[in-house]
Design a protein around this motif. Structure first.
Motif, mmCIF file in Angstrom:
data_model
loop_
_atom_site.group_PDB
_atom_site.id
_atom_site.type_symbol
_atom_site.label_atom_id
_atom_site.label_comp_id
_atom_site.label_asym_id
_atom_site.label_seq_id
_atom_site.Cartn_x
_atom_site.Cartn_y
_atom_site.Cartn_z
ATOM 1 N N ALA A 1 0.818 -1.210 0.000
ATOM 2 C CA ALA A 1 0.000 0.000 0.000
ATOM 3 C C ALA A 1 0.850 1.258 0.000
ATOM 4 C CB ALA A 1 -0.939 0.005 1.204
ATOM 5 N N THR A 2 2.103 1.167 0.443
ATOM 6 C CA THR A 2 2.973 2.338 0.498
ATOM 7 C C THR A 2 3.778 2.525 -0.781
ATOM 8 O OG1 THR A 2 4.859 1.138 1.460
ATOM 9 C CG2 THR A 2 3.199 2.013 2.995
ATOM 10 N N LEU A 3 3.701 1.573 -1.708
ATOM 11 C CA LEU A 3 4.433 1.685 -2.960
ATOM 12 C C LEU A 3 3.749 2.675 -3.901
ATOM 13 C CD1 LEU A 3 5.187 -2.089 -3.642
ATOM 14 C CD2 LEU A 3 6.863 -0.338 -2.990
ATOM 15 N N PRO A 4 4.509 3.286 -4.829
ATOM 16 C CA PRO A 4 3.890 4.160 -5.823
ATOM 17 C C PRO A 4 2.834 3.400 -6.635
ATOM 18 C CG PRO A 4 6.261 4.433 -5.840
ATOM 19 C CD PRO A 4 5.981 3.254 -4.953
ATOM 20 N N SER A 5 1.814 4.115 -7.068
ATOM 21 C CA SER A 5 0.721 3.476 -7.790
ATOM 22 C C SER A 5 1.197 2.800 -9.064
ATOM 23 C CB SER A 5 -0.361 4.503 -8.116
ATOM 24 O OG SER A 5 0.160 5.556 -8.921
ATOM 25 N N GLU A 6 2.230 3.340 -9.732
ATOM 26 C CA GLU A 6 2.702 2.734 -10.972
ATOM 27 C C GLU A 6 3.243 1.328 -10.747
ATOM 28 O OE1 GLU A 6 6.435 4.193 -12.622
ATOM 29 O OE2 GLU A 6 6.686 5.457 -10.847
ATOM 30 N N LEU A 7 3.827 1.073 -9.575
ATOM 31 C CA LEU A 7 4.325 -0.268 -9.278
ATOM 32 C C LEU A 7 3.171 -1.201 -8.922
ATOM 33 C CD1 LEU A 7 7.602 0.414 -7.257
ATOM 34 C CD2 LEU A 7 7.196 0.445 -9.715
ATOM 35 N N ALA B 1 -2.736 -20.823 -1.462
ATOM 36 C CA ALA B 1 -1.814 -20.321 -2.479
ATOM 37 C C ALA B 1 -0.476 -20.040 -1.804
ATOM 38 C CB ALA B 1 -2.375 -19.053 -3.126
ATOM 39 N N LEU B 2 0.508 -19.692 -2.615
ATOM 40 C CA LEU B 2 1.800 -19.278 -2.084
ATOM 41 C C LEU B 2 1.785 -17.752 -2.006
ATOM 42 C CD1 LEU B 2 4.724 -20.161 -1.289
ATOM 43 C CD2 LEU B 2 5.352 -19.653 -3.653
ATOM 44 N N HIS B 3 1.981 -17.209 -0.830
ATOM 45 C CA HIS B 3 1.932 -15.764 -0.621
ATOM 46 C C HIS B 3 3.349 -15.235 -0.471
ATOM 47 C CE1 HIS B 3 -2.364 -16.311 0.126
ATOM 48 N NE2 HIS B 3 -2.040 -17.264 0.996
ATOM 49 N N VAL B 4 3.662 -14.164 -1.181
ATOM 50 C CA VAL B 4 4.973 -13.533 -1.089
ATOM 51 C C VAL B 4 4.793 -12.156 -0.448
ATOM 52 C CG1 VAL B 4 6.974 -12.675 -2.348
ATOM 53 C CG2 VAL B 4 5.815 -14.765 -3.111
ATOM 54 N N ARG B 5 5.330 -11.999 0.737
ATOM 55 C CA ARG B 5 5.260 -10.707 1.432
ATOM 56 C C ARG B 5 6.504 -9.904 1.079
ATOM 57 N NH1 ARG B 5 7.043 -8.527 6.329
ATOM 58 N NH2 ARG B 5 7.960 -10.498 6.966
ATOM 59 N N PRO B 6 6.367 -8.781 0.376
ATOM 60 C CA PRO B 6 7.545 -8.013 -0.050
ATOM 61 C C PRO B 6 8.366 -7.504 1.137
ATOM 62 C CG PRO B 6 5.610 -7.338 -1.295
ATOM 63 C CD PRO B 6 5.125 -8.207 -0.166
ATOM 64 N N GLU B 7 9.677 -7.667 1.014
ATOM 65 C CA GLU B 7 10.612 -7.093 1.971
ATOM 66 C C GLU B 7 11.397 -5.951 1.328
ATOM 67 O OE1 GLU B 7 10.695 -7.929 5.043
ATOM 68 O OE2 GLU B 7 9.571 -9.815 5.029
ATOM 69 N N ARG B 8 11.596 -6.075 0.020
ATOM 70 C CA ARG B 8 12.378 -5.084 -0.723
ATOM 71 C C ARG B 8 11.902 -5.099 -2.165
ATOM 72 N NH1 ARG B 8 17.146 -7.378 0.003
ATOM 73 N NH2 ARG B 8 16.994 -6.924 2.222
ATOM 74 N N VAL B 9 11.771 -3.943 -2.764
ATOM 75 C CA VAL B 9 11.298 -3.845 -4.138
ATOM 76 C C VAL B 9 12.243 -2.959 -4.937
ATOM 77 C CG1 VAL B 9 9.417 -3.088 -5.656
ATOM 78 C CG2 VAL B 9 8.885 -4.166 -3.456
ATOM 79 N N TYR B 10 12.676 -3.464 -6.106
ATOM 80 C CA TYR B 10 13.514 -2.691 -7.030
ATOM 81 C C TYR B 10 12.688 -2.376 -8.272
ATOM 82 C CZ TYR B 10 17.584 -4.523 -4.413
ATOM 83 O OH TYR B 10 18.501 -4.856 -3.452
ATOM 84 N N ALA B 11 12.877 -1.177 -8.825
ATOM 85 C CA ALA B 11 12.177 -0.787 -10.050
ATOM 86 C C ALA B 11 13.158 -0.111 -10.988
ATOM 87 C CB ALA B 11 11.016 0.144 -9.736
ATOM 88 N N PHE C 1 12.750 0.241 -2.621
ATOM 89 C CA PHE C 1 11.795 0.458 -1.543
ATOM 90 C C PHE C 1 11.986 -0.665 -0.531
ATOM 91 C CE2 PHE C 1 10.309 2.090 -5.497
ATOM 92 C CZ PHE C 1 9.737 3.315 -5.216
ATOM 93 N N ASP C 2 12.127 -0.302 0.736
ATOM 94 C CA ASP C 2 12.439 -1.279 1.766
ATOM 95 C C ASP C 2 11.308 -1.362 2.767
ATOM 96 O OD1 ASP C 2 13.659 -2.166 4.463
ATOM 97 O OD2 ASP C 2 15.226 -2.659 3.019
ATOM 98 N N ALA C 3 10.913 -2.576 3.105
ATOM 99 C CA ALA C 3 9.786 -2.767 4.028
ATOM 100 C C ALA C 3 10.077 -2.198 5.412
ATOM 101 C CB ALA C 3 9.455 -4.254 4.140
ATOM 102 N N HIS C 4 11.357 -2.161 5.777
ATOM 103 C CA HIS C 4 11.691 -1.692 7.116
ATOM 104 C C HIS C 4 11.680 -0.169 7.203
ATOM 105 C CE1 HIS C 4 12.681 -5.817 7.941
ATOM 106 N NE2 HIS C 4 13.566 -5.816 6.973
ATOM 107 N N LEU C 5 11.930 0.487 6.053
ATOM 108 C CA LEU C 5 11.984 1.945 6.044
ATOM 109 C C LEU C 5 10.720 2.576 5.485
ATOM 110 C CD1 LEU C 5 15.650 2.543 4.813
ATOM 111 C CD2 LEU C 5 14.797 2.490 7.142
ATOM 112 N N GLY D 1 19.792 2.206 -4.382
ATOM 113 C CA GLY D 1 19.761 0.806 -4.752
ATOM 114 C C GLY D 1 20.816 -0.013 -4.040
ATOM 115 N N HIS D 2 21.643 0.620 -3.199
ATOM 116 C CA HIS D 2 22.675 -0.129 -2.474
ATOM 117 C C HIS D 2 22.042 -0.944 -1.360
ATOM 118 C CE1 HIS D 2 26.424 -1.150 -0.553
ATOM 119 N NE2 HIS D 2 26.047 -0.566 0.564
#
Length: 215
Positions: free
Chosen positions: A3-9, A82-92, A103-107, A113-114
């Motif tokens: 829900a916190t990711l940009p709408s385009e993603l 089903a198999l559920h994948v909970r995002p921890e980190r997302v690269y675009a 985008f980092d789940a912790h932050l 990108g480092h």
């Protein structure tokens, strides 16, 4: 986190009914396969539906490369219907030569990108001579999957140059931000091409994959 990711993603997840799932087997080697995916707007997970692949390690990755931007989700997996994948980190990636947005789940915010997660040991290259299959001569692009220094699989779709004489698949370029180091790798060819398991190695002529098994 989604829900916190940009709408385009989030729109990429919703539009793409297929993705490529990368798991890590019991020997610490990456395994890639095409899967059907499903996403509910704002939901905490991205689901893999249909046949459920075996999961030896909860660290997984989902690559959405049929749209722009190209999106890689690193997450933890759990299964029920089903198999559920909970995002921890997302690269675009907005372009092949661009540095990824991360985008980092912790932050819960964009950062460089480092990858700053602690490093964990992973499997070393298997070594030995390669196994060349004539089908590899037709491979021009593929998903490259490896295991990053934090234990999460990492994947990108890139160009491949077969070298039958050398018995290797050469990688002319790698996307910015891909944490490559020598170790086990998987190449999942575009379309109905073969899936290659072998070693990712560096040399004077750049990175290459030495095939050990071709399916």
């Amino acid at each position: 986190m989604t829900a916190t990711l940009p709408s385009e993603l989030r729109e990429v997840f919703a539009r793409c009914a297929e993705a490529e799932l990368v798991t890590v087997d019991a020997s610490g080697r990456p395994r890639a396969r095409a899967v059907a995916s499903r996403y509910r707007e704002g939901g905490p997970c991205i689901d893999v539906v249909g046949a459920r692949p075996p999961i030896s390690d909860p660290h997984v990755a989902l690559l959405f490369s049929a749209d722009v931007p190209t999106v890689l989700v690193q997450g933890t997996a759990y299964a029920d219907e089903a198999l559920h994948v909970r995002p921890e980190r997302v690269y675009a990636w907005d372009a092949d030569d661009a540095e990824p947005r991360m985008f980092d789940a912790h932050l819960e915010e964009v950062r460089s990108g480092h990858n700053e997660e602690p490093e964990v040991p992973h499997a070393a290259p298997g070594g030995g001579s390669g196994h060349w299959d004539p089908r590899l001569e037709a491979v021009s692009s593929a998903l490259l999957a490896c295991v990053g220094p934090d234990g999460f699989p990492f994947a990108a779709r890139l160009d491949v140059t077969p070298d039958a004489r050398g018995g290797v698949l050469r990688l002319p370029w790698l996307p910015v931000g891909m944490p490559v180091e020598p170790g086990p790798a998987c190449l999942h060819a575009t379309g109905n091409g073969p899936c290659v398991h072998g070693d990712l190695l560096a040399g004077a002529e750049g990175w290459r994959v030495v095939p050990h098994a071709v399916a």
